[in-house]
Scaffold this motif. Sequence first.
Motif, mmCIF file in Angstrom:
data_model
loop_
_atom_site.group_PDB
_atom_site.id
_atom_site.type_symbol
_atom_site.label_atom_id
_atom_site.label_comp_id
_atom_site.label_asym_id
_atom_site.label_seq_id
_atom_site.Cartn_x
_atom_site.Cartn_y
_atom_site.Cartn_z
ATOM 1 N N LYS A 122 0.831 -1.204 0.000
ATOM 2 C CA LYS A 122 0.000 0.000 0.000
ATOM 3 C C LYS A 122 0.870 1.260 0.000
ATOM 4 C CE LYS A 122 -3.404 2.576 2.722
ATOM 5 N NZ LYS A 122 -2.513 3.734 2.878
ATOM 6 N N LYS A 123 1.937 1.230 0.800
ATOM 7 C CA LYS A 123 2.832 2.381 0.880
ATOM 8 C C LYS A 123 3.528 2.640 -0.446
ATOM 9 C CE LYS A 123 6.941 4.046 3.369
ATOM 10 N NZ LYS A 123 7.973 3.697 4.378
ATOM 11 N N GLU A 124 3.893 1.559 -1.150
ATOM 12 C CA GLU A 124 4.622 1.686 -2.408
ATOM 13 C C GLU A 124 3.701 1.938 -3.607
ATOM 14 O OE1 GLU A 124 8.003 1.653 -2.745
ATOM 15 O OE2 GLU A 124 8.053 1.609 -0.557
ATOM 16 N N SER A 125 2.392 1.715 -3.427
ATOM 17 C CA SER A 125 1.465 1.902 -4.556
ATOM 18 C C SER A 125 0.262 2.729 -4.111
ATOM 19 C CB SER A 125 1.036 0.534 -5.110
ATOM 20 O OG SER A 125 0.461 -0.268 -4.086
ATOM 21 N N SER A 126 -0.860 2.055 -3.877
ATOM 22 C CA SER A 126 -2.082 2.743 -3.455
ATOM 23 C C SER A 126 -3.020 1.729 -2.819
ATOM 24 C CB SER A 126 -2.773 3.403 -4.649
ATOM 25 O OG SER A 126 -3.223 2.415 -5.558
ATOM 26 N N LEU A 127 -4.026 2.224 -2.109
ATOM 27 C CA LEU A 127 -5.009 1.331 -1.493
ATOM 28 C C LEU A 127 -5.776 0.555 -2.561
ATOM 29 C CD1 LEU A 127 -6.544 0.311 0.991
ATOM 30 C CD2 LEU A 127 -8.051 2.300 0.787
ATOM 31 N N ARG A 128 -6.090 1.239 -3.647
ATOM 32 C CA ARG A 128 -6.849 0.588 -4.728
ATOM 33 C C ARG A 128 -6.052 -0.573 -5.324
ATOM 34 N NH1 ARG A 128 -9.038 3.548 -10.289
ATOM 35 N NH2 ARG A 128 -10.058 1.705 -11.162
ATOM 36 N N PHE A 129 -4.764 -0.352 -5.589
ATOM 37 C CA PHE A 129 -3.924 -1.414 -6.142
ATOM 38 C C PHE A 129 -3.811 -2.571 -5.161
ATOM 39 C CE2 PHE A 129 0.193 -3.530 -6.479
ATOM 40 C CZ PHE A 129 0.157 -3.961 -7.792
ATOM 41 N N THR A 130 -3.681 -2.254 -3.870
ATOM 42 C CA THR A 130 -3.536 -3.292 -2.849
ATOM 43 C C THR A 130 -4.778 -4.170 -2.783
ATOM 44 O OG1 THR A 130 -2.124 -1.789 -1.560
ATOM 45 C CG2 THR A 130 -3.003 -3.720 -0.418
ATOM 46 N N ILE A 131 -5.938 -3.563 -2.843
ATOM 47 C CA ILE A 131 -7.193 -4.331 -2.819
ATOM 48 C C ILE A 131 -7.296 -5.217 -4.058
ATOM 49 C CG2 ILE A 131 -9.706 -4.158 -2.919
ATOM 50 C CD1 ILE A 131 -9.461 -1.580 -1.245
ATOM 51 N N LYS A 132 -6.959 -4.663 -5.217
ATOM 52 C CA LYS A 132 -6.981 -5.448 -6.456
ATOM 53 C C LYS A 132 -6.010 -6.625 -6.362
ATOM 54 C CE LYS A 132 -6.658 -3.096 -10.279
ATOM 55 N NZ LYS A 132 -6.206 -2.024 -11.214
ATOM 56 N N MET A 133 -4.837 -6.389 -5.762
ATOM 57 C CA MET A 133 -3.834 -7.447 -5.620
ATOM 58 C C MET A 133 -4.338 -8.560 -4.708
ATOM 59 S SD MET A 133 -0.303 -7.637 -3.671
ATOM 60 C CE MET A 133 -1.362 -8.167 -2.350
ATOM 61 N N ILE A 134 -5.007 -8.188 -3.601
ATOM 62 C CA ILE A 134 -5.548 -9.177 -2.662
ATOM 63 C C ILE A 134 -6.550 -10.088 -3.367
ATOM 64 C CG2 ILE A 134 -7.040 -9.470 -0.644
ATOM 65 C CD1 ILE A 134 -5.718 -6.950 0.528
ATOM 66 N N VAL A 135 -7.472 -9.473 -4.098
ATOM 67 C CA VAL A 135 -8.488 -10.250 -4.826
ATOM 68 C C VAL A 135 -7.828 -11.141 -5.867
ATOM 69 C CG1 VAL A 135 -10.481 -10.102 -6.374
ATOM 70 C CG2 VAL A 135 -10.276 -8.520 -4.438
ATOM 71 N N PHE A 136 -6.887 -10.573 -6.609
ATOM 72 C CA PHE A 136 -6.200 -11.323 -7.667
ATOM 73 C C PHE A 136 -5.481 -12.546 -7.104
ATOM 74 C CE2 PHE A 136 -2.298 -12.130 -10.107
ATOM 75 C CZ PHE A 136 -2.844 -12.404 -11.352
ATOM 76 N N GLU A 137 -4.738 -12.378 -6.013
ATOM 77 C CA GLU A 137 -3.945 -13.478 -5.478
ATOM 78 C C GLU A 137 -4.822 -14.541 -4.823
ATOM 79 O OE1 GLU A 137 -0.418 -12.212 -3.464
ATOM 80 O OE2 GLU A 137 0.307 -11.306 -5.326
ATOM 81 N N LEU A 138 -5.947 -14.146 -4.252
ATOM 82 C CA LEU A 138 -6.896 -15.137 -3.740
ATOM 83 C C LEU A 138 -7.451 -15.989 -4.884
ATOM 84 C CD1 LEU A 138 -8.947 -13.201 -1.023
ATOM 85 C CD2 LEU A 138 -7.563 -15.257 -0.675
ATOM 86 N N VAL A 139 -7.777 -15.340 -5.986
ATOM 87 C CA VAL A 139 -8.317 -16.054 -7.150
ATOM 88 C C VAL A 139 -7.265 -17.005 -7.718
ATOM 89 C CG1 VAL A 139 -9.135 -15.794 -9.536
ATOM 90 C CG2 VAL A 139 -9.995 -14.275 -7.737
ATOM 91 N N VAL A 140 -6.013 -16.526 -7.860
ATOM 92 C CA VAL A 140 -4.944 -17.374 -8.383
ATOM 93 C C VAL A 140 -4.714 -18.579 -7.472
ATOM 94 C CG1 VAL A 140 -2.455 -17.496 -8.824
ATOM 95 C CG2 VAL A 140 -3.765 -15.535 -9.639
ATOM 96 N N ALA A 141 -4.661 -18.351 -6.171
ATOM 97 C CA ALA A 141 -4.439 -19.442 -5.216
ATOM 98 C C ALA A 141 -5.559 -20.476 -5.321
ATOM 99 C CB ALA A 141 -4.359 -18.889 -3.793
ATOM 100 N N TRP A 142 -6.803 -20.008 -5.393
ATOM 101 C CA TRP A 142 -7.937 -20.921 -5.463
ATOM 102 C C TRP A 142 -7.920 -21.716 -6.771
ATOM 103 C CZ3 TRP A 142 -12.243 -22.389 -8.133
ATOM 104 C CH2 TRP A 142 -13.215 -23.080 -7.433
ATOM 105 N N LEU A 143 -7.662 -21.041 -7.884
ATOM 106 C CA LEU A 143 -7.684 -21.714 -9.185
ATOM 107 C C LEU A 143 -6.584 -22.768 -9.299
ATOM 108 C CD1 LEU A 143 -8.409 -18.742 -11.630
ATOM 109 C CD2 LEU A 143 -9.941 -20.632 -11.034
#
Length: 676
Positions: A642-663
């Motif tokens: 979040k510090k290196e990017s933005s809150l929006r990017f961090t939220i998108k990353m969380i969702v993305f990595e959960l989806v990748v892990a599940w798939l």
Amino acid sequence: MSKEITVGFIGNPNCGKTTLFNAYTGANLKVANWPGVTVERMEGAIKEHNMTIHVVDLPGTYSLTSYTMEEQVSRQFIVSDQVDVIIDVVDASSLERSLYLTLQLLELDKPMVMALNMMDIVEKRGMEIDLHRLAEILGIPVVPVVARKKKGIQTLIHAAVHQKQAIGPTTAGINHKPLSIHDERVKEHAMVYSKEIEETISKVEKELQKEYGLKDTRWHAIKWLENDNEIKEKYSLNVDFDSDGYETEIINEKYDFIQALLHEVLLGKKQKEELTDKIDSYIMHPIGGILIFLLIMLAVFGLTFLLGDAIKGYVEIFIDWLIGISTVGLERLHVSAWLIDLITEGVIGGVGGIITFLPNIIILFLALAFLEDSGYMARVAYVMNDIMDKLGLSGRAFIPMVLGFGCTVPAIMASRTLESKKDRERVMLITPFMSCSAKLPVYILFSGMFFGKYAMFAAYSMYIIGILIALLVAWILHKIDKEENTNPLLIELPMYKMPSAYTVYIYVWEKVKDFLTKAGTTIFIASIVIWILMHIGTSGYTVDVSESLAAMLGNILVPIMAPVGLGFWQICVALIAGISAKEVVVSSTAVLFGVANINSAHGMSSLMTSLSALGFTSLNAFCLMLFCLLYIPCIGSLATIKKESSLRFTIKMIVFELVVAWLVAFVVYQLGSLIL
């Protein structure tokens, strides 16, 4: 004279700036044998000559033309009025590559001293540097130092203080004599150019003084002629000359000057040792180099398992003893049964189960520290350059990924070495797929229980899968963007050297300290919280864990996690707790299944029996390891992202990595269920 001065350490990556900074301040900063580690300026203060001297360690840079975030940090500070004296830290064993930055710094016309570091290596190679002639040509004091042995550092700081009293670098008490090839040209500068360029520089300087009232305009004028974006945007001039810019000519003349200078000051120069060339012919081979890297990492994890498991037995004995004596002591004090259970199973069992992995963690970091400080890791980035280029990234992007084997937080911070925001975000997205040390306890526990003699290979596969998934994601994003990589890899390949014992010690101790701190805080609190959730239900305190809040929470996720082989409420709760720190997955599992000293032979046997009774097999264990590898990074990593990017990017990353892990876990579990 002011009672306070600020001294800035600047130099190429891997020249010893941070080691020199440590020698003055005593700070235990990470010193690695590759570029891009110091990505923020570090500050300290010392008392010398009856004054306070603020010392600033700047990120490594090869020039004052800034592209990456770290180069921008160095440039902005060094050209500002914040710095009183510049200490140009130069690797004496690689003098040629260091002098380009030196010449640019001299053009700033600020008080400056050269710290000629690593003089001991120069002597070992049978080389000599004419220090008097070098200082005479450059017009600044040149002080030989050996930062790691703290040799020459008092002389260096004395020279810096003395320079503060001087009007400029050429008035520091040295009779400046330029090289003979420049005798007919301007004498007040160490580096002068051809007549045409010097005349154009003068023309631009006059315009800068006239239009903007600038003083000390030589550096600005040269940068303007080099078409430096920042300078051109800030200072718009209407200057006519018969060229689109003099960047190439200025660079070429600088290197001509450097060659002439080396001819006068460097004696006994030897060719690179044949042994180094021979090693590099194998290590840097496009295909063989990658295979060697994989074999080296396999050997590292072989040591981590074999030697670590041999040592951790003693830690397990201590944890068993501590649980036993605590139980007896608390019973004699007539402490309530629930409190005894909380202390022995919740606290000691949870935290102690993690502490037993400490030998494995120490061995892993010892190996990584050795590889970094020997000069090998820079070559890994070079070998990976072709692969990264096909993914739309520079080989430099592989450095944060390799750092991710240790900890995701500094790996994310190292993404600042990349030039574009898009590249930095891509690297922040894929770096958490690397197997950081916090995931190692999960691999060791579950591979040890379910894969027997193949445990090491099961755990090692997580490291390979993490790299492959990261590269695959980068490739997909590259294809979606349809952009070519225009940032070639520029990385120093340092000479091989025996790693410094002090550097390795600092690296390992910092990691072990972080691990123990996490065990005493995050894991301690998480273990207590999990125990409370297990023993509190809708009607209050309960001994039936199936009616607890933990079971209720876990059962909500069971339908979602069942298709990936993780449809067990205890596992779901452990994964939620693991977001605080990946080690908590292990400590939470110990608490949830009521297993004391989970990493002992008895603890692992008890846990395996409980899991097997639920229908948890080796396939489920592998999917659990996969999910831990790929799902959300820890809270500390998320805060850094979040510090290196933005809150929006961090939220998108969380969702993305959960989806990748599940798939990924879904594909492996479903295919595995068909085969097994």
